[in-house]
Design a protein around this motif. Sequence first.
Motif, PDB file in Angstrom:
ATOM      1  N   UNK A   1       0.927  -1.072   0.163  1.00 47.48           N
ATOM      2  CA  UNK A   1       0.041   0.125  -0.106  1.00 47.48           C
ATOM      3  C   UNK A   1       0.791   1.289   0.022  1.00 47.48           C
ATOM      4  N   UNK A   2       1.840   1.408   0.703  1.00 49.55           N
ATOM      5  CA  UNK A   2       2.800   2.334   0.837  1.00 49.55           C
ATOM      6  C   UNK A   2       3.426   2.602  -0.553  1.00 49.55           C
ATOM      7  N   UNK A   3       3.603   1.624  -1.173  1.00 53.60           N
ATOM      8  CA  UNK A   3       4.407   1.759  -2.725  1.00 53.60           C
ATOM      9  C   UNK A   3       3.265   2.179  -3.615  1.00 53.60           C
ATOM     10  N   UNK A   4       2.102   2.045  -3.256  1.00 49.65           N
ATOM     11  CA  UNK A   4       1.041   2.273  -4.289  1.00 49.65           C
ATOM     12  C   UNK A   4       0.750   1.474  -5.064  1.00 49.65           C
ATOM     13  N   UNK A   5       0.906   0.012  -4.908  1.00 45.75           N
ATOM     14  CA  UNK A   5       0.559  -1.180  -5.570  1.00 45.75           C
ATOM     15  C   UNK A   5      -0.977  -1.443  -5.755  1.00 45.75           C
ATOM     16  N   UNK A   6      -1.494  -1.713  -6.682  1.00 45.22           N
ATOM     17  CA  UNK A   6      -2.939  -2.500  -6.907  1.00 45.22           C
ATOM     18  C   UNK A   6      -2.830  -3.967  -6.671  1.00 45.22           C
ATOM     19  N   UNK A   7      -4.031  -4.341  -6.278  1.00 43.55           N
ATOM     20  CA  UNK A   7      -4.185  -5.694  -6.110  1.00 43.55           C
ATOM     21  C   UNK A   7      -3.645  -6.473  -7.368  1.00 43.55           C
ATOM     22  N   UNK A   8      -3.250  -7.775  -7.193  1.00 41.22           N
ATOM     23  CA  UNK A   8      -2.873  -8.546  -8.158  1.00 41.22           C
ATOM     24  C   UNK A   8      -1.164  -8.095  -8.432  1.00 41.22           C
ATOM     25  N   UNK A   9      -0.711  -7.279  -8.092  1.00 42.28           N
ATOM     26  CA  UNK A   9       0.636  -7.201  -8.608  1.00 42.28           C
ATOM     27  C   UNK A   9       1.685  -7.326  -7.474  1.00 42.28           C
ATOM     28  N   UNK A  10       1.250  -7.954  -6.396  1.00 41.57           N
ATOM     29  CA  UNK A  10       2.340  -8.389  -5.321  1.00 41.57           C
ATOM     30  C   UNK A  10       1.595  -9.542  -4.543  1.00 41.57           C
ATOM     31  N   UNK A  11       2.548 -10.032  -3.688  1.00 43.90           N
ATOM     32  CA  UNK A  11       2.046 -11.005  -2.985  1.00 43.90           C
ATOM     33  C   UNK A  11       2.574 -10.721  -1.478  1.00 43.90           C
ATOM     34  N   UNK A  12       1.272 -11.003  -0.581  1.00 41.62           N
ATOM     35  CA  UNK A  12       1.745 -10.976   0.883  1.00 41.62           C
ATOM     36  C   UNK A  12       1.019 -12.291   1.799  1.00 41.62           C
ATOM     37  N   UNK A  13       1.861 -12.786   2.841  1.00 40.00           N
ATOM     38  CA  UNK A  13       1.489 -13.663   3.736  1.00 40.00           C
ATOM     39  C   UNK A  13       1.796 -13.487   4.992  1.00 40.00           C
ATOM     40  N   UNK A  14       1.060 -13.341   6.051  1.00 40.56           N
ATOM     41  CA  UNK A  14       1.453 -13.481   7.289  1.00 40.56           C
ATOM     42  C   UNK A  14       1.541 -14.925   7.843  1.00 40.56           C
ATOM     43  N   UNK A  15       2.685 -15.546   8.403  1.00 37.67           N
ATOM     44  CA  UNK A  15       2.920 -16.768   8.325  1.00 37.67           C
ATOM     45  C   UNK A  15       3.212 -16.916  10.151  1.00 37.67           C
ATOM     46  N   UNK A  16       3.418 -15.930  10.548  1.00 41.28           N
ATOM     47  CA  UNK A  16       3.809 -15.976  12.184  1.00 41.28           C
ATOM     48  C   UNK A  16       2.810 -15.109  12.932  1.00 41.28           C
ATOM     49  N   UNK A  17       2.329 -15.559  14.106  1.00 39.13           N
ATOM     50  CA  UNK A  17       1.445 -15.016  15.120  1.00 39.13           C
ATOM     51  C   UNK A  17       2.106 -14.879  16.288  1.00 39.13           C
ATOM     52  N   UNK A  18       2.294 -13.559  16.521  1.00 40.86           N
ATOM     53  CA  UNK A  18       3.142 -13.180  18.044  1.00 40.86           C
ATOM     54  C   UNK A  18       2.198 -13.014  19.207  1.00 40.86           C
ATOM     55  N   UNK A  19       2.793 -13.712  20.135  1.00 43.42           N
ATOM     56  CA  UNK A  19       2.244 -13.976  21.479  1.00 43.42           C
ATOM     57  C   UNK A  19       3.278 -13.099  22.443  1.00 43.42           C
ATOM     58  N   UNK A  20       2.862 -12.281  23.226  1.00 42.85           N
ATOM     59  CA  UNK A  20       3.708 -11.452  24.054  1.00 42.85           C
ATOM     60  C   UNK A  20       3.589 -12.223  25.466  1.00 42.85           C
ATOM     61  N   UNK A  21       4.528 -13.537  25.204  1.00 44.84           N
ATOM     62  CA  UNK A  21       4.398 -14.469  26.593  1.00 44.84           C
ATOM     63  C   UNK A  21       5.630 -14.399  27.237  1.00 44.84           C
TER      64      UNK A  21
END
Length: 215
Positions: A195-215
């Motif tokens: 979003x910061x780079x002004x990209x439109x949907x379909x021109x990039x890939x993003x995946x969150x693979x880690x969940x952070x727990x404050x333990x």
Amino acid sequence: MKVITRADFTPFDWEAVMISRRRRLPHLTLPGAIYFVTFRLGDAVPLEVAQQWKQARTAWLEQNPPPWSEETEKEYHRRFTMRMERYLDAGYGACDLRTENLRKEVLTSLYHDDGRHYDLGDVVIMPNHVHVLLKPLSPTPVSKLMGPAKGASARRINQMTGRSGVLWMDESFDHIVRSLESLKKFQRYLAANPNKAGLSEGTYFYEQRWAIRDE
């Protein structure tokens, strides 16, 4: 999704850090550490800009060799890492990774060594560069861990595009994530980068693979 807690962090200690150099760029290796890694396509930065950046970085490193204080390390990343990020986000070059099937080749290569040589965290594939979070499973320098993924994806992408020669810049950038709070910041950076780079949907890939727990 893998859960990351404070127990997954190795306390940063310069006496435990191994320093290696490739093309004069220092790479820090700390067993058990989590890293933020960036690698880019060969045409992602104008040649003149890359040369100026390298000259300035080399001069600064000669005056400020590691080990660094925390403030000196922040200055390094402020002067050079963040500056390079701005160039990458400007979208220079052919931006081959705007194409979905080429992005898939990069992702397939990254997945291949997940659980074997590293634990792969969040990933964002931008049109001309890639950011990943990962935790090596051996003391091998991160720059070498990325070699197989870059090499395999380069071969397949060149076959698909009918080109030959260098696809990725040889050098990659890696930064040791020192705390759970820093990891959260890097996760937010990866998520917001398209979003910061002004990209439109379909021109990039993003995946969150880690969940952070404050333990």
